[in-house]
Design a protein around this motif. Structure first.
Motif, PDB file in Angstrom:
ATOM      1  N   ARG A 234       0.831  -1.214   0.000  1.00 42.01           N
ATOM      2  CA  ARG A 234       0.000   0.000   0.000  1.00 42.01           C
ATOM      3  C   ARG A 234       0.859   1.255   0.000  1.00 42.01           C
ATOM      4  NH1 ARG A 234      -3.747  -0.607   5.007  1.00 42.01           N
ATOM      5  NH2 ARG A 234      -4.350   1.501   4.333  1.00 42.01           N
ATOM      6  N   ASP A 237       2.367   1.645  -3.523  1.00 45.10           N
ATOM      7  CA  ASP A 237       1.372   2.156  -4.465  1.00 45.10           C
ATOM      8  C   ASP A 237       1.106   3.639  -4.245  1.00 45.10           C
ATOM      9  OD1 ASP A 237       1.164  -0.371  -5.534  1.00 45.10           O
ATOM     10  OD2 ASP A 237      -0.614  -0.920  -4.358  1.00 45.10           O
ATOM     11  N   ALA A 238       1.033   4.041  -2.970  1.00 49.09           N
ATOM     12  CA  ALA A 238       0.771   5.446  -2.668  1.00 49.09           C
ATOM     13  C   ALA A 238       1.902   6.339  -3.150  1.00 49.09           C
ATOM     14  CB  ALA A 238       0.559   5.620  -1.163  1.00 49.09           C
ATOM     15  N   ALA A 243      -0.184   9.538  -4.129  1.00 53.50           N
ATOM     16  CA  ALA A 243      -1.522   9.602  -3.524  1.00 53.50           C
ATOM     17  C   ALA A 243      -1.410   9.352  -2.032  1.00 53.50           C
ATOM     18  CB  ALA A 243      -2.421   8.543  -4.167  1.00 53.50           C
ATOM     19  N   PRO A 244      -2.394   9.796  -1.255  1.00 58.03           N
ATOM     20  CA  PRO A 244      -2.359   9.548   0.193  1.00 58.03           C
ATOM     21  C   PRO A 244      -2.564   8.068   0.493  1.00 58.03           C
ATOM     22  CG  PRO A 244      -4.455  10.513  -0.453  1.00 58.03           C
ATOM     23  CD  PRO A 244      -3.579  10.577  -1.665  1.00 58.03           C
ATOM     24  N   LEU A 245      -2.041   7.629   1.612  1.00 56.50           N
ATOM     25  CA  LEU A 245      -2.195   6.244   2.042  1.00 56.50           C
ATOM     26  C   LEU A 245      -3.594   6.067   2.589  1.00 56.50           C
ATOM     27  CD1 LEU A 245      -0.849   3.471   2.539  1.00 56.50           C
ATOM     28  CD2 LEU A 245      -0.167   4.331   4.789  1.00 56.50           C
ATOM     29  N   ASP A 246      -4.304   5.080   2.016  1.00 52.36           N
ATOM     30  CA  ASP A 246      -5.679   4.834   2.481  1.00 52.36           C
ATOM     31  C   ASP A 246      -5.671   4.277   3.901  1.00 52.36           C
ATOM     32  OD1 ASP A 246      -6.640   5.633   0.053  1.00 52.36           O
ATOM     33  OD2 ASP A 246      -6.601   3.618  -0.806  1.00 52.36           O
TER      34      ASP A 246
END
Length: 246
Positions: A234, A237-238, A243-246
């Motif tokens: 994760r 991918d971020a 992108a922000p970490l979910d």
């Protein structure tokens, strides 16, 4: 830290080599350093490794690096098999003063050079794999495998308790649910560090490992799929997608 009876028992690398390379091999041992060649499906592979639970000091680090560089220089494209049995990085004042970290980094760079030069590199933990001696050998290969009775860990729980000041009982409790704290090939399989645990026909398992497509590093993804590392992929991918970490 004293070794337990299970840790003192050693696997005979010669018997292992007979199972891995039934078509023949020319592997020699010198001061717990293994080097030579073997036949797999009619092709020659380079074999390097260690035995006797030996720690990786500057001499073995340089010897492994030299064997890998010699393969890259003289035998383009030849696969490399790393047999892992080590108690980790050698903890001596002499090695530390000589810069053991630089020697270990050099070995890791040589393995990476071989990979980038088109050599398939497969690691097999057949006995014991600890800390820095494991990181710059089996873990840095295209893929690392293990035998069922292998011992794999970053640090023993008693030593971890002394370093972290966390009670050993608490670490033992955490190890039941978190593979990061727990030793053994099954936990490293869950984390993605070990691609598979080999049972049965070791020669066939090696052939399949050398033939597998390892062009992409799937260790973090495997750790997520197996429930052993829930954030590594994760985070990757971020970062890749900004992108922000979910």
């Amino acid at each position: 830290m004293q070794n337990t009876e299970a840790e003192v028992k050693q696997v005979d690398w010669r018997a292992l080599a007979q199972q891995l390379f039934p078509q023949g091999h020319e592997i020699a041992e010198k001061d717990n350093f293994l080097s030579g060649t073997a036949q797999v499906d009619g092709a020659t592979v380079t074999v390097v490794g260690t035995t006797g639970h030996t720690p990786i000091g500057i001499e073995i680090a340089l010897a492994q690096a030299a064997a890998i560089l010699d393969t890259v220089r003289k035998h383009p494209g030849r696969a490399i098999v790393i047999l892992v049995d080590t108690q980790g990085q050698r903890l001596r004042h002499r090695d530390e003063m000589l810069g053991i970290n630089s020697y270990m980094a050099h070995l890791g760079k040589c393995v990476e050079l071989a990979r980038r030069s088109g050599h398939r590199v497969v690691g097999l933990v057949y006995d014991q794999a600890l800390s820095g001696g494991f990181i710059t050998s089996g873990l840095i290969a295209d893929a690392c495998y293990a035998l069922p009775d292998a011992t794999i860990r970053v640090m023993g729980l008693p030593a971890m308790a002394r370093i972290t000041k966390v009670p050993q009982e608490r670490l033992t409790e955490l190890a039941r649910s978190n593979p990061v704290f727990a030793p053994g090939p099954e936990n490293y399989l869950r984390m993605g560090g070990v691609a598979d645990i080999w049972n049965g026909d070791l020669a066939q398992a090696l052939r399949e490992a050398l033939a597998a497509d390892r062009s992409a590093d799937r260790r973090a993804a495997a750790g997520l799929e197996r429930g052993g590392r829930k954030l590594a992929q994760r985070v990757i991918d971020a970062v890749a997608n900004d992108a922000p970490l979910d």
